[in-house]
Each structure stands twice: as C-alpha cells, then as structure tokens.
Design an enzyme around this catalytic site. Structure first.
Site, PDB file in Angstrom:
ATOM      1  N   TYR A 209     -85.676  53.067  29.074  1.00  0.00           N
ATOM      2  CA  TYR A 209     -85.787  54.444  29.605  1.00  0.00           C
ATOM      3  C   TYR A 209     -85.641  55.794  28.261  1.00  0.00           C
ATOM      4  O   TYR A 209     -85.487  56.932  29.204  1.00  0.00           O
ATOM      5  CB  TYR A 209     -84.917  54.415  30.593  1.00  0.00           C
ATOM      6  CG  TYR A 209     -84.917  53.092  31.788  1.00  0.00           C
ATOM      7  CD1 TYR A 209     -86.777  52.439  32.966  1.00  0.00           C
ATOM      8  CD2 TYR A 209     -83.781  52.437  32.335  1.00  0.00           C
ATOM      9  CE1 TYR A 209     -86.461  52.141  33.334  1.00  0.00           C
ATOM     10  CE2 TYR A 209     -84.406  51.933  33.369  1.00  0.00           C
ATOM     11  CZ  TYR A 209     -85.482  51.170  34.263  1.00  0.00           C
ATOM     12  OH  TYR A 209     -85.622  50.554  34.935  1.00  0.00           O
TER      13      TYR A 209
ATOM     14  N   ARG B 100     -81.168  49.529  29.148  1.00  0.00           N
ATOM     15  CA  ARG B 100     -81.699  50.943  29.393  1.00  0.00           C
ATOM     16  C   ARG B 100     -82.300  51.702  28.829  1.00  0.00           C
ATOM     17  O   ARG B 100     -82.943  52.434  28.019  1.00  0.00           O
ATOM     18  CB  ARG B 100     -80.805  51.145  30.701  1.00  0.00           C
ATOM     19  CG  ARG B 100     -80.425  50.125  31.253  1.00  0.00           C
ATOM     20  CD  ARG B 100     -78.911  51.258  32.734  1.00  0.00           C
ATOM     21  NE  ARG B 100     -79.999  52.392  32.838  1.00  0.00           N
ATOM     22  CZ  ARG B 100     -79.207  53.539  32.617  1.00  0.00           C
ATOM     23  NH1 ARG B 100     -78.456  53.246  32.164  1.00  0.00           N
ATOM     24  NH2 ARG B 100     -80.128  54.738  33.366  1.00  0.00           N
TER      25      ARG B 100
ATOM     26  N   TYR C 192     -77.031  48.131  36.168  1.00  0.00           N
ATOM     27  CA  TYR C 192     -77.724  47.774  35.494  1.00  0.00           C
ATOM     28  C   TYR C 192     -78.360  47.544  34.474  1.00  0.00           C
ATOM     29  O   TYR C 192     -79.070  47.388  33.623  1.00  0.00           O
ATOM     30  CB  TYR C 192     -79.393  49.034  35.889  1.00  0.00           C
ATOM     31  CG  TYR C 192     -79.020  49.686  37.279  1.00  0.00           C
ATOM     32  CD1 TYR C 192     -80.282  48.943  38.229  1.00  0.00           C
ATOM     33  CD2 TYR C 192     -78.883  50.502  37.603  1.00  0.00           C
ATOM     34  CE1 TYR C 192     -80.415  48.673  39.291  1.00  0.00           C
ATOM     35  CE2 TYR C 192     -79.093  50.640  39.132  1.00  0.00           C
ATOM     36  CZ  TYR C 192     -79.571  50.523  40.276  1.00  0.00           C
ATOM     37  OH  TYR C 192     -79.470  50.795  41.362  1.00  0.00           O
TER      38      TYR C 192
ATOM     39  N   CYS D 101     -84.052  42.074  17.109  1.00  0.00           N
ATOM     40  CA  CYS D 101     -85.697  41.994  15.880  1.00  0.00           C
ATOM     41  C   CYS D 101     -86.525  43.350  16.470  1.00  0.00           C
ATOM     42  O   CYS D 101     -87.152  43.078  16.387  1.00  0.00           O
ATOM     43  CB  CYS D 101     -86.239  40.664  15.137  1.00  0.00           C
ATOM     44  SG  CYS D 101     -85.238  39.544  14.529  1.00  0.00           S
ATOM     45  N   GLU D 102     -85.468  44.184  16.410  1.00  0.00           N
ATOM     46  CA  GLU D 102     -86.430  45.698  17.008  1.00  0.00           C
ATOM     47  C   GLU D 102     -86.495  46.781  16.378  1.00  0.00           C
ATOM     48  O   GLU D 102     -84.746  46.537  16.948  1.00  0.00           O
ATOM     49  CB  GLU D 102     -86.281  45.359  19.015  1.00  0.00           C
ATOM     50  CG  GLU D 102     -86.489  44.516  19.260  1.00  0.00           C
ATOM     51  CD  GLU D 102     -88.698  44.694  19.782  1.00  0.00           C
ATOM     52  OE1 GLU D 102     -89.119  45.615  18.725  1.00  0.00           O
ATOM     53  OE2 GLU D 102     -89.508  43.479  20.564  1.00  0.00           O
TER      54      GLU D 102
ATOM     55  N   GLU E 286     -76.996  53.514  51.455  1.00  0.00           N
ATOM     56  CA  GLU E 286     -77.143  52.363  49.701  1.00  0.00           C
ATOM     57  C   GLU E 286     -76.928  53.152  48.675  1.00  0.00           C
ATOM     58  O   GLU E 286     -77.489  52.565  47.773  1.00  0.00           O
ATOM     59  CB  GLU E 286     -78.594  51.530  50.313  1.00  0.00           C
ATOM     60  CG  GLU E 286     -78.994  51.150  51.265  1.00  0.00           C
ATOM     61  CD  GLU E 286     -80.557  51.214  51.145  1.00  0.00           C
ATOM     62  OE1 GLU E 286     -81.531  51.057  50.057  1.00  0.00           O
ATOM     63  OE2 GLU E 286     -81.288  50.701  52.448  1.00  0.00           O
TER      64      GLU E 286
ATOM     65  N   GLY F  80     -75.135  52.240  44.932  1.00  0.00           N
ATOM     66  CA  GLY F  80     -75.093  51.338  44.391  1.00  0.00           C
ATOM     67  C   GLY F  80     -74.389  52.056  42.848  1.00  0.00           C
ATOM     68  O   GLY F  80     -72.722  51.613  42.306  1.00  0.00           O
ATOM     69  N   ARG F  81     -75.311  52.971  41.802  1.00  0.00           N
ATOM     70  CA  ARG F  81     -75.114  53.141  40.590  1.00  0.00           C
ATOM     71  C   ARG F  81     -73.757  53.902  40.464  1.00  0.00           C
ATOM     72  O   ARG F  81     -72.417  54.017  40.290  1.00  0.00           O
ATOM     73  CB  ARG F  81     -76.145  53.598  39.818  1.00  0.00           C
ATOM     74  CG  ARG F  81     -76.027  54.178  38.583  1.00  0.00           C
ATOM     75  CD  ARG F  81     -76.457  56.132  38.473  1.00  0.00           C
ATOM     76  NE  ARG F  81     -78.203  54.669  38.521  1.00  0.00           N
ATOM     77  CZ  ARG F  81     -79.374  55.128  37.557  1.00  0.00           C
ATOM     78  NH1 ARG F  81     -78.246  54.403  36.603  1.00  0.00           N
ATOM     79  NH2 ARG F  81     -80.760  54.747  37.678  1.00  0.00           N
TER      80      ARG F  81
ATOM     81  N   GLY G  25     -79.447  55.962  45.523  1.00  0.00           N
ATOM     82  CA  GLY G  25     -79.601  57.403  44.436  1.00  0.00           C
ATOM     83  C   GLY G  25     -78.950  58.097  44.253  1.00  0.00           C
ATOM     84  O   GLY G  25     -79.384  59.337  42.323  1.00  0.00           O
TER      85      GLY G  25
END
Length: 423
Positions: free
Chosen positions: A325, A321, A382, A352-353, A286, A288-289, A251
């Site tokens: 978010y 992302r 991610y 198309c957004e 752990e 990751g990022r 984290g």
C-alpha cells in the site's frame, strides 16, 4: 532520543527511554532481543487492555466486537473475554483461534464475502452468535446449514451504504464499487431482508455496514449511520418488523508517523453516532486497528549498512504493508543513544525485491552499525496477521510485555515448521 524524551503518540503507552535504550512494559529492548531474538513483535498488554476498555465505556449498552483480522491469538481472545468484548472473525482459521482462546460462541460474529459451506457449518454447529450475510447465495447457504443443524441462526445483512470514505482505495469498503455487501441503492439489500424474513431457519437481528479502514473523518461515519438508520426504518415499515440493531463496523484511523493528526477517540465517535442513531437502535462496532495498532513495536537487528540503505533481518514477509500500500512508518535506533549527526536512511529487508522497504526515509544517527536494534512503532495491525513465508523466512514471534514480565503469545516459526508442509 534522550533519557527524558516523551514518547510520541505512535508508541505504546508504557514506552520510555531509559538507561540508553527503549523500554516497553518495563523491559529494555536489548534484553528482549537477547531472550526472544529478532525480528520480534513486542505487544504492550496494558496498552491493549486500556484501548479495549475505552470502547464499552464510550458505548454503554452497545456491542463491541474486536476486529480479529487486525491481529488475533488465543491470548488476545482471553483478554477480550475477560474485558467483556466480543469478537468478529472472517475465516475458519480465525474461528478456530476464537474457540482455542475460549471466547463464548454467542459473542462471535462471522464475516466474509465468500464463506465456504464448511466454514458456515463449523460456525453454526458451534453455536456462533451471528453470521453476517454478504450475498443472496449466503442467505441460501446459511439457511440450509441452519435447517440441517436444527437451529434458528441469528444473522445480519451487510449493506453497502454508498459512502466513499477518504482512505486508500484498497481499504474503502462502503461504496457501490466494492465486493462487500448488498447495495442499498439498487434494492439488493431490501430484497435480502425479504429473503431472510421468509426463511424459518434464519433470525434477522440487525443490519451491518462498514465503510473502510484508516479513516480520520468522523463525518463519513455520520453519513453512513444516517443512511443506515433511514434504510433500517424503511425495511421495518415495509416488512412490519422491528430490527433495532445497527452494526456500523470499524475503521478508525491511527497515526503512524510522529506529528500526524491524532486518532479520533471512541468517545468522539460515540458523540457523532449518538447524534445520528436513535436511542431505540442498538449500536455495534468493530474496532481492530485502533485497538491493537499502536500497542505493538517491531524490533529488528541491523545487518548491513550500505550508503543510505540500512538492511535489517526481516522485511516485507513480516510487514507487507509498505510494499503493498505504500504505508509509511517511522523508526528509531532503540538499543543505544548516539551523539552522531543524523543521516537519512531507507530501512530495507532481506528479501529478493527492490520494493522490500520497511521505512522509506527516516533520520537516524549517522553511526548506526551492524548489531544495533531498530524499533518501528505502530506495528500491531495487519502485520503479523498478514505475514508470509516469502523466501521461506519463518514468521516472527509476538511477545506480550507487562509490569516487567515478557511472555510469548505467538512463538517464532522454525524451518522445521516450514518443512512439515512438504510431501
């Protein structure tokens, strides 16, 4: 940017500006785009390896499980194996990649809040090092599979430490109001310990907690560690056992914008955790990022310039992302220098957004034009792992660069790949 620009902390360590273009791992982005096409993820292998190595150096005697959900490929698994790190996976697909990459089964930890019986069976039969139990149902499922397989399976129990970390609500995983783990406060976690100890086919090797992702406040990690140590001692006394291992998750945050607060280092986290965790308790972590995020640059080609909107050849399918978010990124004109006055652009994709935005406002040279290359740093975590085929766009490749050599570690999807799924 000029030829002597020092790259900000959001860029990979080998990133330089030379001969009028961004260079990564000794290779210019024009060359990379010509050889591999765009959109393209460029991963700095030296940076990845250095970030991996910093973790066991900070936690000698501990266990470092790279968080595969951030980004995983067989080549990455090989690097982890070579560097002595372990791996955490959270699906049958990630488990399959771990096997393809040659990670020893005993160095893999299996997470997830709703593992299927088929996934559990595949993991146990492979000889996986540990399964993290997330519910009472998983205690029964893993015990049944282990019994049928004739093995005693090592497990940890995921505990909610009751810590609401200062991060996005979707990334906070340590409070009471989360789908993950068993509550320490309600007594669920203590009951799970009792149930595991009563199962001959299970071996309780540790307790696990994870408070969330993209966290800069080391005090949150300290609070969770103190609570987990207290809980560990309680269940050891109650049950007359020695557990002796705490997996405190990952984290650690990373900066995505120039000038943002620097990321906490593994050494800084180690100092905090050593003060909270007794020497007789083994620590597992752990990351990751914090390992892969800053190592990778997303490369796009400009297709359309319309007022303040700069359209590129990717978008929310390869980086969901910002749309999901509101994640903020920066970008640079990477394929040439320019003396034109800056303009503020919004970099958008081709989907198309209206919400298909990659960078919501960034200053770039006002003469940016179709064919230019745009680079977005800190694109390793991610993004490719969460990419989709929205509007049936094939997903982009990942190319690792090192010492002037580039090699594909995830190939570009093709329309033929997509058509194979239709029956």
């Amino acid at each position: 940017m000029g030829s002597n620009t020092v790259m900000d902390q959001v860029w990979p360590r080998t990133a330089t500006w030379a001969e009028g273009e961004l260079r990564l791992g000794g290779l210019g982005v024009r060359h990379l785009a010509a050889e591999f096409g765009t959109p393209l993820y460029v991963l700095d292998e030296d940076d990845f390896r250095a970030r991996c190595a910093a973790w066991p150096a900070a936690f000698p005697g501990g266990d470092i499980h790279y968080g595969g959900k951030a980004f995983l490929a067989p080549a990455v698994v090989g690097w982890l194996r070579e560097l002595g790190l372990s791996l955490d996976v959270c699906s049958g697909g990630e488990l399959a990649v771990a096997r393809r990459g040659g990670m020893p089964a005993e160095r893999v930890v299996f997470h997830g809040n709703n593992k299927s019986v088929a996934e559990i069976r595949a993991a146990v039969r492979w000889g996986i090092g540990c399964v993290v139990l997330d519910s009472f149902q998983e205690v029964e499922r893993v015990a049944d599979v282990a019994r049928a397989s004739g093995v005693r399976q090592a497990v940890m129990i995921r505990v909610k430490p009751g810590v609401d970390a200062d991060t996005h609500a979707s990334w906070a995983t340590g409070g009471e109001n989360t789908k993950f783990g068993l509550s320490m406060a309600s007594g669920e976690a203590a009951e799970a310990v009792r149930r595991v100890l009563a199962e001959p086919s299970l071996e309780l090797v540790g307790l696990h907690s994870h408070i969330g992702s993209q966290i800069f406040d080391l005090g949150s990690f300290a609070t969770a560690a103190h609570r987990m140590v207290g809980f560990l001692r309680e269940v050891e006394r109650e049950n007359g056992v020695t557990i002796g291992k705490l997996d405190l998750g990952g984290g650690l945050g990373v900066p995505y914008l120039p000038g943002e607060k620097a990321a906490p280092t593994p050494a800084e986290l180690a100092e905090v955790l050593r003060a909270a965790v007794p020497a007789d308790v083994r620590i597992a972590l752990e990351p990751g990022r914090s390992v892969v995020g800053p190592t990778t640059v997303a490369l796009y080609e400009v297709g359309t310039v319309k007022g303040r909107y700069l359209s590129v050849d990717g978008g929310m399918s390869d980086n969901p992302r910002p749309a999901t978010y509101g994640a903020a990124y920066t970008a640079v004109l990477a394929s040439r220098t320019s003396e034109a006055a800056a303009r503020n652009f919004t970099i958008v994709g081709k989907h198309c957004e209206t919400g298909d935005i990659l960078v919501d406002g960034v200053d770039l040279p006002g003469d940016v034009r179709p064919g230019d290359l745009i680079a977005i740093p800190c694109s390793g975590a991610y993004q490719r792992s969460a990419a989709s085929n929205y509007n049936l766009l094939p997903r982009p490749p990942v190319v690792a660069v090192r010492d002037g050599v580039a090699r594909t570690i995830v190939r570009r999807e093709t329309e033929e790949d997509l058509l194979r799924l239709y029956v």
